[in-house]
Design an enzyme around this catalytic site. Structure first.
Site, mmCIF file in Angstrom:
data_model
loop_
_atom_site.group_PDB
_atom_site.id
_atom_site.type_symbol
_atom_site.label_atom_id
_atom_site.label_comp_id
_atom_site.label_asym_id
_atom_site.label_seq_id
_atom_site.Cartn_x
_atom_site.Cartn_y
_atom_site.Cartn_z
ATOM 1 N N TYR A 1 16.069 -7.325 19.586
ATOM 2 C CA TYR A 1 16.439 -6.426 18.486
ATOM 3 C C TYR A 1 17.885 -5.966 18.647
ATOM 4 O O TYR A 1 18.695 -6.065 17.723
ATOM 5 C CB TYR A 1 15.490 -5.220 18.469
ATOM 6 C CG TYR A 1 15.758 -4.277 17.327
ATOM 7 C CD1 TYR A 1 15.111 -4.434 16.104
ATOM 8 C CD2 TYR A 1 16.684 -3.246 17.448
ATOM 9 C CE1 TYR A 1 15.369 -3.578 15.050
ATOM 10 C CE2 TYR A 1 16.954 -2.387 16.403
ATOM 11 C CZ TYR A 1 16.293 -2.555 15.201
ATOM 12 O OH TYR A 1 16.570 -1.707 14.153
ATOM 13 N N ASP B 1 12.106 3.715 10.089
ATOM 14 C CA ASP B 1 10.729 3.997 10.497
ATOM 15 C C ASP B 1 10.452 5.498 10.550
ATOM 16 O O ASP B 1 9.443 5.981 10.043
ATOM 17 C CB ASP B 1 10.430 3.384 11.870
ATOM 18 C CG ASP B 1 10.742 1.898 11.910
ATOM 19 O OD1 ASP B 1 10.937 1.312 10.832
ATOM 20 O OD2 ASP B 1 10.781 1.338 13.015
ATOM 21 N N SER C 1 4.293 2.127 15.212
ATOM 22 C CA SER C 1 3.451 3.037 15.986
ATOM 23 C C SER C 1 4.325 3.990 16.801
ATOM 24 O O SER C 1 3.976 5.155 16.986
ATOM 25 C CB SER C 1 2.513 2.253 16.894
ATOM 26 O OG SER C 1 3.244 1.407 17.743
HETATM 27 C C1 GLA Z 1 12.345 -1.826 13.491
HETATM 28 C C2 GLA Z 1 13.386 -0.721 13.545
HETATM 29 C C3 GLA Z 1 13.873 -0.352 12.155
HETATM 30 C C4 GLA Z 1 14.302 -1.585 11.366
HETATM 31 C C5 GLA Z 1 13.235 -2.679 11.446
HETATM 32 C C6 GLA Z 1 13.703 -3.979 10.823
HETATM 33 O O1 GLA Z 1 11.193 -1.372 12.859
HETATM 34 O O2 GLA Z 1 12.871 0.422 14.183
HETATM 35 O O3 GLA Z 1 14.920 0.591 12.243
HETATM 36 O O4 GLA Z 1 15.550 -2.044 11.804
HETATM 37 O O5 GLA Z 1 12.861 -2.942 12.794
HETATM 38 O O6 GLA Z 1 13.941 -3.805 9.473
#
Ligand code: GLA
Length: 392
Positions: A227, A178, A133
């Site tokens: 992350y 993304d 999103s």
């Molecule tokens: C999030 C990040 C992406 C990617 C995914 C995992 O969506 O924004 O860049 O690393 O996690 O694949």
């Protein structure tokens, strides 16, 4: 789907005029290649039929005014106020406004003309569900400022500018997947992107297969810390592996064979994280062949392996995602099921035989609810085009 008329009405009510443009930027689902974009790997997302819609026009003021319909909140900022993450009245920018502000910052940093804008936006991409999103919001504003600034860049370049906003302004060290998928989506197709060269091509699922997205309804907050830690673990693995493989630049350059030989030199947790990335990049190679050969069974098997790896090695799953994937994998017509996106909650993606997709969805919802007590959202999704203007 937002009704464009209603949306235009809200713009008129807010700014006493018609919007000059309406743009759309989709969310994405990732079929395979998870947590490898920032390791120079290959990914396989598709833009989806859920999107951010933005109605906009040049502003006569010096500041930009933006109304987020979903939040029912309005902000006003200029390039100067956003450098301190605040609005023109000195109040701090709310969290959602860091995305448009970040885009404004990123575009100005690159020397592009960024006009003051009045905008109203709304989204039907569920927030925090692993369907990007935030990248959709970033791409919607990138397209809007491109339109008002009367400059034109290729979609991949727009995606990189939006990623810069996310990395350097919002502070999540995400890869390019993304924003790329939201910018470059192609109707009916999956997108195979090489995150090192940025070369990409389309691939298709067999016509008899549907993409089913299953939202666990679980949302995890504060995932950006987790992350960024995963990304740091991969970078640390590269640093340590360089003692034996001096020419590697990223985990993309490490073969499964070399990794099997050298994993013993890594701390255990770093080793598990890196193994996921190395094996997932190898899985993506098989995935490309299997889709080119139209072999959905092999592809689905790779999806299932990916889920297990994200659960056991990368440790970004949660009990609800595991339940959703496990139940799906046992249902008739399901070729593969796995968590999609960053993890820690959100959605699974399922490759399902088209004529069984309805039945699959209702059985999955029933069984998931019986097991977890939670009501999921399940929908059959269709790959859509990337971000762009809807009308002039
Ligand atoms: C999030 C990040 C992406 C990617 C995914 C995992 O969506 O924004 O860049 O690393 O996690 O694949």
């Amino acid at each position: 789907m937002m009704y464009i008329d209603r949306f235009t009405q809200i713009f008129k009510r807010t700014f006493n005029r018609e919007p000059a443009y309406i743009a759309r930027a989709p969310g994405r689902v990732n079929m395979l290649g998870e947590h490898v974009d920032y390791n120079d790997g290959l990914v396989l997302p598709a833009a989806i039929d859920r999107a951010v819609y933005i109605a906009f026009a040049p502003a006569e003021t010096r500041h930009s005014s933006i109304l987020a319909v979903n939040m029912n909140q309005r902000v006003a900022f200029t390039p100067t106020t956003i450098s301190t993450r605040s609005q023109i009245d000195s109040t701090p920018l709310p969290d959602w406004a860091r995305y448009p502000a970040g885009v404004m910052w990123s575009l100005s940093e690159s020397g592009l003309k960024v006009c003051a804008m009045n905008a109203v936006f709304a989204s039907d991409v569920p927030i925090g569900a692993g369907l990007s999103s935030s990248a959709a919001v970033e791409m919607a504003f990138t397209v809007a400022w491109q339109t008002l600034g009367r400059w034109t860049l290729p979609p991949m370049r727009l995606a990189l500018l939006a990623q810069k906003a996310e990395n350097e302004y919002v502070g999540v060290k995400s890869g390019i997947m993304d924003q790329f998928a939201s910018a470059c989506g192609v109707e009916g197709k999956l997108l195979l992107l090489d995150c090192r060269s940025l070369a990409w091509k389309t691939l298709a699922l067999p016509a008899s297969v549907s993409i089913v997205i299953a939202d666990t309804s679980v949302r995890r907050k504060l995932t950006s810390g987790e992350y960024n830690q995963r990304r740091a673990a991969c970078e640390e693995a590269v640093r340590l592996l360089r003692r034996d493989l001096p020419s590697i630049r990223s985990l993309r350059d490490v073969s499964v064979e070399d990794f099997n030989r050298l994993e013993k030199n890594l701390p255990r947790e770093i080793g598990r994280r890196a193994r996921h990335a190395v094996e997932e990049i190898a899985r993506m190679r098989h995935a490309e062949w299997s889709l080119e050969a139209g072999d959905i069974r092999v592809f689905g098997g790779l999806m299932n392996e990916c889920h297990a790896s994200l659960r056991d090695l990368y440790e970004v799953s949660c009990p609800e995602l595991d339940a959703m994937a496990r139940i799906a994998q046992g249902l008739e017509g399901c070729y593969g099921a796995r968590l999609t996106g960053a993890g820690f909650g959100g959605c699974t993606v399922n490759a399902v035989e088209k004529n069984l997709a309805q039945e699959f969805s209702s059985t999955l919802a029933k069984k998931y609810k019986a097991e977890t007590g939670l009501t999921p959202q399940i929908y059959i999704s269709h790959p859509s085009n990337g971000a762009g203007l809807l009308r002039r």
